[in-house]
Scaffold this motif. Structure first.
Motif, mmCIF file in Angstrom:
data_model
loop_
_atom_site.group_PDB
_atom_site.id
_atom_site.type_symbol
_atom_site.label_atom_id
_atom_site.label_comp_id
_atom_site.label_asym_id
_atom_site.label_seq_id
_atom_site.Cartn_x
_atom_site.Cartn_y
_atom_site.Cartn_z
ATOM 1 N N PRO A 1 0.833 -1.212 0.000
ATOM 2 C CA PRO A 1 0.000 0.000 0.000
ATOM 3 C C PRO A 1 0.865 1.259 0.000
ATOM 4 N N LEU A 2 0.477 2.226 -0.811
ATOM 5 C CA LEU A 2 1.226 3.472 -0.905
ATOM 6 C C LEU A 2 0.693 4.478 0.104
ATOM 7 N N ASN A 3 1.603 5.226 0.686
ATOM 8 C CA ASN A 3 1.246 6.242 1.666
ATOM 9 C C ASN A 3 0.620 7.446 0.976
ATOM 10 N N ARG A 4 -0.500 7.932 1.524
ATOM 11 C CA ARG A 4 -1.150 9.118 0.981
ATOM 12 C C ARG A 4 -0.632 10.351 1.705
ATOM 13 N N VAL A 5 -0.228 11.364 0.952
ATOM 14 C CA VAL A 5 0.349 12.579 1.530
ATOM 15 C C VAL A 5 -0.457 13.797 1.094
ATOM 16 N N GLN A 6 -0.244 14.907 1.795
ATOM 17 C CA GLN A 6 -0.927 16.152 1.461
ATOM 18 C C GLN A 6 -0.095 17.054 0.559
ATOM 19 N N LYS A 7 1.188 16.778 0.469
ATOM 20 C CA LYS A 7 2.055 17.536 -0.429
ATOM 21 C C LYS A 7 3.203 16.645 -0.878
ATOM 22 N N VAL A 8 3.740 16.964 -2.044
ATOM 23 C CA VAL A 8 4.833 16.175 -2.592
ATOM 24 C C VAL A 8 5.781 17.115 -3.332
ATOM 25 N N LYS A 9 7.061 16.838 -3.252
ATOM 26 C CA LYS A 9 8.054 17.658 -3.922
ATOM 27 C C LYS A 9 8.449 17.005 -5.234
ATOM 28 N N TYR A 10 8.194 17.694 -6.326
ATOM 29 C CA TYR A 10 8.494 17.150 -7.648
ATOM 30 C C TYR A 10 9.418 18.108 -8.392
ATOM 31 N N LEU A 11 10.612 17.629 -8.734
ATOM 32 C CA LEU A 11 11.621 18.440 -9.413
ATOM 33 C C LEU A 11 11.888 19.747 -8.661
ATOM 34 N N GLY A 12 11.905 19.649 -7.334
ATOM 35 C CA GLY A 12 12.215 20.803 -6.509
ATOM 36 C C GLY A 12 11.052 21.717 -6.210
ATOM 37 N N HIS A 13 9.870 21.417 -6.741
ATOM 38 C CA HIS A 13 8.694 22.274 -6.560
ATOM 39 C C HIS A 13 7.666 21.546 -5.693
ATOM 40 N N TRP A 14 7.173 22.226 -4.649
ATOM 41 C CA TRP A 14 6.179 21.618 -3.773
ATOM 42 C C TRP A 14 4.785 21.704 -4.400
#
Length: 215
Positions: A58-71
Motif C-alpha cells: 500500500p502506498l502512503n497518501r500525503v498532502q504535499k509532494v516535492k516534484y523536481l524541486g517544486h512543492w
C-alpha cells in the motif's frame, strides 16, 4: 516519475501497466519511496478514498509532494513552495554576507544577481496568499540590504535603482514572461494546447504582472 489520473480506477490501471513493464524488463519499483496525493475539487476533500498499492505494498497518501524541486499540495496552492523559496533565499543571503563581507559593492551586487535572483519555478506560482508573497518580497529586499550593509529602512526601489539591478517585481515579471514564451514555443502537443488557452491560470498571472492599474 509521476502518474496523473482523473479517478482511482484509472490510476490503478496505470500502476498495473508500470508493474507489468517492470516485470518484463527486470525492474523493481521502490514502494517505500512512492506516494499518492489526491487533489481537492474546490473545497471538497476526499477523506475515504480507496488506497493504491504498488507490487502488493500500500502506498502512503500525503498532502504535499516535492516534484523536481517544486512543492505540489493537495489544494493546488503555492504557499508552501513560496515559503520554500523564502527559506532558501535566506540561507543563500546569509552565506554571501558571511563569506564576502569585505568585497566591494560591485562584487557583492554580482554575487547577489547570481545567487539570489533565480526564484526557481516562480513562474508556476498562480495561487497563493498575499502574505506569503509579501514575506518573500521583504526577504528579497532585506537580503540585498544585509549584503551591502545598508540601513534597514532605506528605500528598496532606490537601492536597486542605484545598484542597477532588478527589484522583486521586475524579477517576477521576467520569470513569468520567460515561462510563457517557452511554453508557446514548445513543440509538445499538451503544452501547445495549454498555451492557446487565454483563460489559463498562467495567462491570468502574466496579465496581473504586466498590466498596470490606475485608481
Amino acid at each position: 516519475m509521476v502518474l496523473l489520473s482523473p479517478s482511482i480506477g484509472a490510476l490503478r490501471k496505470l500502476v498495473a501497466m508500470c508493474e507489468s513493464y517492470a516485470v518484463t524488463h527486470g525492474l523493481k519499483y521502490n514502494a517505500k519511496k512512492s506516494e499518492t496525493i489526491i487533489f481537492k475539487a474546490g473545497s471538497k476533500t476526499y477523506t475515504d478514498a480507496p488506497g493504491i498499492s504498488l507490487s502488493g505494498t500500500p502506498l502512503n497518501r500525503v498532502q504535499k509532494v516535492k516534484y523536481l524541486g517544486h512543492w505540489v499540495t493537495e489544494d493546488l496552492k503555492d504557499n508552501c513552495d513560496v515559503e520554500r523559496e523564502r527559506r532558501s533565499l535566506s540561507v543563500r543571503c546569509n552565506m554571501l554576507a558571511r563569506r564576502f563581507a569585505r568585497c566591494s559593492q560591485p562584487v557583492k551586487t554580482t554575487l547577489f544577481k547570481a545567487y539570489c535572483q533565480s526564484f526557481y519555478t516562480c513562474g508556476l506560482w498562480v495561487n497563493f496568499t498575499q502574505r506569503a508573497y509579501s514575506d518573500l518580497r521583504v526577504q528579497y529586499n532585506n537580503a540585498f540590504r544585509v549584503l551591502l550593509g545598508l540601513p534597514r529602512h532605506c528605500s528598496a526601489s532606490g537601492m536597486f535603482a542605484e545598484a542597477r539591478t532588478d527589484d522583486f517585481a521586475a524579477i517576477m515579471r521576467k520569470r513569468c514572461a520567460s515561462l510563457l514564451a517557452r511554453v508557446r514555443c514548445s513543440t509538445n502537443g499538451i503544452l501547445s494546447a495549454f498555451a492557446d488557452r487565454w483563460d489559463s491560470a498562467l495567462m491570468r498571472r502574466w496579465t496581473q504582472l504586466h498590466v498596470s492599474r490606475s485608481t
